[in-house]
Scaffold this motif. Structure first.
Motif, short mmCIF file in Angstrom:
data_model
loop_
_atom_site.label_atom_id
_atom_site.label_comp_id
_atom_site.label_asym_id
_atom_site.label_seq_id
_atom_site.Cartn_x
_atom_site.Cartn_y
_atom_site.Cartn_z
N UNK A 73 0.82 -1.33 0.11
CA UNK A 73 0.06 0.06 -0.03
C UNK A 73 0.92 1.21 -0.03
N UNK A 74 0.24 2.30 -0.68
CA UNK A 74 1.17 3.50 -0.67
C UNK A 74 0.65 4.38 0.45
N UNK A 75 1.46 5.48 0.94
CA UNK A 75 1.20 6.43 1.72
C UNK A 75 0.90 7.80 1.04
N UNK A 76 -0.40 8.02 0.91
CA UNK A 76 -0.65 9.20 0.16
C UNK A 76 -0.48 10.81 1.27
N UNK A 77 -0.46 10.20 2.74
CA UNK A 77 -0.01 11.44 3.24
C UNK A 77 1.32 12.08 3.16
N UNK A 78 2.16 11.23 2.38
CA UNK A 78 3.41 11.82 2.08
C UNK A 78 3.32 12.94 0.81
N UNK A 79 2.18 13.15 0.43
CA UNK A 79 1.98 14.01 -0.62
C UNK A 79 1.78 15.27 0.00
N UNK A 80 2.24 16.44 -1.05
CA UNK A 80 2.07 17.70 -0.30
C UNK A 80 0.66 18.19 0.22
N UNK A 81 0.50 19.14 0.71
CA UNK A 81 -0.82 19.48 1.27
C UNK A 81 -1.81 20.01 0.20
N UNK A 82 -2.97 19.44 0.39
CA UNK A 82 -4.17 19.60 -0.56
C UNK A 82 -3.61 19.28 -2.12
N UNK A 83 -2.89 18.43 -1.95
CA UNK A 83 -2.55 17.84 -3.53
C UNK A 83 -3.70 16.81 -4.13
#
Length: 223
Positions: A73-83
């Motif tokens: 599974x990926x970690x989408x929380x690693x993306x920039x804020x409001x991405x």
């Protein structure tokens, strides 16, 4: 002989991207940048080929959607804020169980059909030449057959080429961007080899996988 992948069924994440995000706009304009953004959602030590990470950009009328598939599974929380505006996760294990010989289904893939002829009197491949029209369809028919599918209906739609910035040359001049030609193949097919199909879904098909090509999606066909 068909080579099968023994890893578990992959996970699929559907990320609806925020069209108002400057980071999203920058990433969608450079396939290399988007590749690095996808990889940022996995541990730093994880290689794309180890997790069989594949992705495809869907330009939905409501905004861009990024499909990312991998064996962890990926970690989408690693993306920039409001991405992203929304993220959905799906375990493909039930899909893999559903795949059986003779099953009729719908498929979609953004692929990079190419031909690299051998240079005369050598085993080395020559320049990669993008395929179009009937040649591209014939390429997909061969790839589909190897992936355990008999394609009954093939719709081929050229997409915008995937371009990636290569930085500068050794003398400091801008390097020529990488350009990957893409054709979207979709239609109806019958399963001839379930193991080969599971492998193709997990590992992808063709070249350009690091830049968003090769992810094969299937779904039930309802006449």
């Amino acid at each position: 002989m068909t080579t099968t992948v023994t890893t578990q069924a992959p996970h699929l994440a559907r990320l609806r991207l925020n069209g108002r995000s400057s980071a999203v706009h920058h990433d969608l304009g450079d396939a290399g940048r988007l590749h690095r953004r996808v990889q940022s959602m996995f541990p730093d030590t994880t290689n794309r080929t180890v997790t069989h990470t594949l992705y495809r950009l869907e330009r939905d009328p409501a905004g861009p959607v990024l499909l990312v598939q991998s064996t962890i599974p990926l970690n989408s929380k690693a993306l920039p804020n409001r991405y992203t505006e929304a993220v959905e996760h799906r375990d493909l294990a039930p899909l893999f169980t559903w795949i059986t010989t003779g099953l009729t289904l719908r498929y979609r893939i953004d692929a990079n059909p190419i031909h690299a002829p051998r240079a005369p009197n050598t085993r080395q491949r020559g320049t990669r030449v993008p395929l179009l029209g009937e040649e591209a369809i014939a390429w997909w028919e061969r790839k589909a057959a190897a992936a355990g599918l008999h394609a009954q209906l093939i719709l081929d739609t050229p997409q915008q080429p995937l371009r990636a910035n290569r930085g500068t040359t050794p003398d400091g001049k801008p390097a020529r961007p990488a350009c990957v030609s893409i054709i979207r193949f979709e239609g109806i097919a019958t399963v001839t080899d379930p193991d080969a199909l599971r492998t193709a879904i997990t590992t992808g098909i063709g070249q350009g996988r690091a830049f968003g090509a090769g992810l094969l999606s299937i779904a039930p066909h309802r006449p």
